[in-house]
Design a protein around this motif. Structure first.
Motif, mmCIF file in Angstrom:
data_model
loop_
_atom_site.group_PDB
_atom_site.id
_atom_site.type_symbol
_atom_site.label_atom_id
_atom_site.label_comp_id
_atom_site.label_asym_id
_atom_site.label_seq_id
_atom_site.Cartn_x
_atom_site.Cartn_y
_atom_site.Cartn_z
ATOM 1 N N GLY A 110 30.067 37.298 29.714
ATOM 2 C CA GLY A 110 30.732 36.755 30.873
ATOM 3 C C GLY A 110 31.306 38.089 31.549
ATOM 4 N N PHE A 111 32.359 38.897 30.710
ATOM 5 C CA PHE A 111 33.258 39.647 30.994
ATOM 6 C C PHE A 111 32.244 40.798 31.219
ATOM 7 N N CYS A 112 31.863 41.181 29.736
ATOM 8 C CA CYS A 112 30.220 42.193 30.465
ATOM 9 C C CYS A 112 30.004 42.205 32.321
ATOM 10 N N PHE A 113 28.873 41.252 32.854
ATOM 11 C CA PHE A 113 28.770 40.767 33.771
ATOM 12 C C PHE A 113 29.614 41.215 34.568
ATOM 13 N N ARG A 114 30.618 41.143 34.816
ATOM 14 C CA ARG A 114 30.958 41.293 36.100
ATOM 15 C C ARG A 114 31.882 41.983 36.227
ATOM 16 N N PHE A 115 32.021 42.955 34.927
ATOM 17 C CA PHE A 115 32.367 44.834 34.585
ATOM 18 C C PHE A 115 31.218 45.320 35.317
ATOM 19 N N ASN A 116 29.823 44.805 34.649
ATOM 20 C CA ASN A 116 28.733 45.788 35.121
ATOM 21 C C ASN A 116 28.497 45.781 36.739
ATOM 22 N N ARG A 117 28.873 44.838 37.106
ATOM 23 C CA ARG A 117 28.596 44.400 38.950
ATOM 24 C C ARG A 117 29.571 44.160 40.154
ATOM 25 N N THR B 133 25.570 22.327 44.486
ATOM 26 C CA THR B 133 27.207 22.136 45.129
ATOM 27 C C THR B 133 27.696 22.654 44.358
ATOM 28 N N THR B 134 27.825 21.951 43.233
ATOM 29 C CA THR B 134 28.499 22.128 42.445
ATOM 30 C C THR B 134 28.402 22.639 41.336
ATOM 31 N N TRP B 135 27.005 23.912 41.133
ATOM 32 C CA TRP B 135 26.676 24.678 39.770
ATOM 33 C C TRP B 135 27.266 25.874 41.782
ATOM 34 N N PHE B 136 26.562 26.135 42.355
ATOM 35 C CA PHE B 136 26.790 27.362 43.566
ATOM 36 C C PHE B 136 28.624 27.369 43.172
ATOM 37 N N LEU B 137 29.211 26.545 43.409
ATOM 38 C CA LEU B 137 30.628 26.879 43.669
ATOM 39 C C LEU B 137 31.197 26.984 42.144
ATOM 40 N N ALA B 138 30.703 26.562 40.713
ATOM 41 C CA ALA B 138 30.883 27.232 39.620
ATOM 42 C C ALA B 138 30.630 28.616 39.378
ATOM 43 N N SER B 139 29.777 29.139 39.897
ATOM 44 C CA SER B 139 28.888 30.412 39.804
ATOM 45 C C SER B 139 30.230 31.207 40.668
ATOM 46 N N TYR B 140 30.252 30.821 41.860
ATOM 47 C CA TYR B 140 31.328 31.550 42.689
ATOM 48 C C TYR B 140 32.692 31.682 42.118
ATOM 49 N N LEU B 141 32.836 30.836 41.472
ATOM 50 C CA LEU B 141 34.859 30.983 40.545
ATOM 51 C C LEU B 141 34.274 31.468 39.148
ATOM 52 N N ILE B 142 33.408 31.589 38.899
ATOM 53 C CA ILE B 142 32.863 32.296 37.342
ATOM 54 C C ILE B 142 33.038 33.672 37.950
ATOM 55 N N GLY B 143 32.325 33.988 38.600
ATOM 56 C CA GLY B 143 31.999 35.080 39.468
ATOM 57 C C GLY B 143 32.960 36.410 40.034
ATOM 58 N N ALA C 204 36.073 35.465 39.208
ATOM 59 C CA ALA C 204 37.858 36.094 38.601
ATOM 60 C C ALA C 204 37.959 36.613 37.957
ATOM 61 N N LYS C 205 38.897 37.969 38.080
ATOM 62 C CA LYS C 205 38.189 39.535 37.492
ATOM 63 C C LYS C 205 38.876 38.432 36.422
ATOM 64 N N THR C 206 39.626 38.088 35.999
ATOM 65 C CA THR C 206 39.866 37.553 34.735
ATOM 66 C C THR C 206 39.584 36.906 34.002
ATOM 67 N N GLY C 207 38.451 36.003 34.350
ATOM 68 C CA GLY C 207 37.914 35.365 33.317
ATOM 69 C C GLY C 207 38.722 33.478 34.231
ATOM 70 N N ILE C 208 38.079 33.193 33.448
ATOM 71 C CA ILE C 208 37.871 31.498 34.197
ATOM 72 C C ILE C 208 38.192 30.200 33.535
ATOM 73 N N SER C 209 39.163 29.429 33.279
ATOM 74 C CA SER C 209 39.077 28.241 31.657
ATOM 75 C C SER C 209 38.362 27.439 31.897
ATOM 76 N N SER C 210 37.400 26.531 31.158
ATOM 77 C CA SER C 210 36.924 25.795 31.306
ATOM 78 C C SER C 210 37.468 24.457 31.610
ATOM 79 N N LEU C 211 39.000 24.201 31.848
ATOM 80 C CA LEU C 211 39.810 23.834 31.632
ATOM 81 C C LEU C 211 40.004 24.063 33.677
ATOM 82 N N GLU C 212 40.981 25.121 33.841
ATOM 83 C CA GLU C 212 40.563 25.327 35.827
ATOM 84 C C GLU C 212 39.559 25.231 36.345
ATOM 85 N N LEU C 213 37.764 25.499 35.635
ATOM 86 C CA LEU C 213 37.090 24.938 36.208
ATOM 87 C C LEU C 213 36.641 23.734 36.203
#
Length: 317
Positions: A277-284, A86-96, A98-107
């Motif tokens: 990570g930026f390109c992955f989000r943009f391309n999808r 559940t932690t892995w999937f929540l992290a994937s959700y937050l990273i995916g 976040a339009k401008t990305g997310i820092s490790s601290l915020e994560l």
């Protein structure tokens, strides 16, 4: 004024995410579908017939042909993880999402884990996204430009000589209507013909039509069997260069995103996976609702990597 269909599309809401991935059993089923969409395949002999072994946190699949046992995470970048799925999937959700990305601290704050744990989880996922992106080539009509990423370090060199300022090449492919399809942004060793030639052979499909400014090194894309056209910009403002509209827009969005999200960031060391990570989000960007599922697919395809390896500076190119 008409609203952008991409910007205002329906994504995966937090309540919907919780409905789909709130339990270990749900995440386990989703991960199984992502890794073995046609049913279990033994990592050793590719056998299909299997039995299940229970009694541990993750169920084990035992191949009936060779008796090899495997878990859902074994052989992937999630291997040996002690974190709940559940932690892995929540992290994937937050990273995916976040339009401008997310820092490790915020994560770390969102996940309720220590910073070092969040950093490792974040960078493992970004590595998986980067590997997935680098498996594809840009093709067709392509705009290309050079830029620098990062700023001066306190007490370090200023300007282009800064230890934290790295050269990058950005490219965007366009459809017949002139709208962006895919983007590729990569750190390079420098703006030499050799570096650009190597970059083009790794990231451009032969026959592509590349448009660049007058920087001489971009002529080297022809070594990758691409056609090249240069437009000398003469120091004009980007707004005066409609032929480079989309590449300038992408670079502007990238720098705004990074400047607002990442602080005290070592661009020289970790730029490759954050750019990936930026390109992955943009391309999808056309399918925000499926972003978490697509990240799960990328994670399943990425081989295990140690924290030590993640903390070593990645090669450019």
């Amino acid at each position: 004024m008409a609203r952008s269909g991409i910007q205002f599309q329906k994504g995966l809401s937090l309540p919907e995410f919780q409905r789909l991935y709130s339990t270990e059993e749900q995440c386990e089923a989703a991960l199984e579908q992502a890794r073995w969409p046609d049913g279990f395949r033994c990592p050793r002999c590719n056998g299909h017939e299997h039995g299940l072994v229970y009694g541990r946190r993750l169920k084990r699949y035992q191949c009936r042909t060779c008796s090899h046992q495997a878990t859902l995470t074994a052989g992937t970048i999630m291997q040996a993880t002690k974190l709940p799925l559940t932690t892995w999937f929540l992290a994937s959700y937050l990273i995916g999402q976040a339009k401008t990305g997310i820092s490790s601290l915020e994560l770390s704050r969102h996940l309720g884990v220590k910073y070092d744990t969040a950093w490792l989880l974040h960078n493992k996922i970004l590595r998986a996204l980067t590997e997935r992106e680098e498996a594809y080539l840009l093709r067709g009509k392509i705009q290309i430009d050079d830029s620098y990423l990062g700023g001066e370090l306190l007490g370090g060199k200023a300007g282009r000589g800064s230890e934290n300022k790295i050269p990058i090449v950005a490219a965007v492919s366009l459809n017949e209507a002139g709208h962006p399809i895919h983007v590729r942004i990569t750190a390079v060793s420098g703006f030499s013909s050799e570096a650009i030639s190597d970059w083009a052979k790794h990231h451009l499909a032969p026959g592509s039509q590349v448009l660049s400014d007058g920087l001489a090194c971009f002529r080297a894309v022809t070594t990758a069997n691409c056609h090249h056209k240069a437009v000398v910009t003469g120091g004009k403002h980007p707004n005066e260069l409609p032929q480079f509209r989309w590449i300038n827009t992408v670079l502007g969005n990238l720098k705004t995103s990074f400047n607002g999200t990442f602080h005290a960031f070592n661009f020289d060391k970790y730029a490759r996976r954050y750019l990936g990570g930026f390109c992955f989000r943009f391309n999808r960007r056309f399918a925000m609702a499926a972003m978490t599922e697509r990240i799960a697919n990328a994670v399943c395809c990425c081989k295990p990597v140690t924290e030590g390896a993640l903390r070593i500076a990645e090669a450019y190119g």
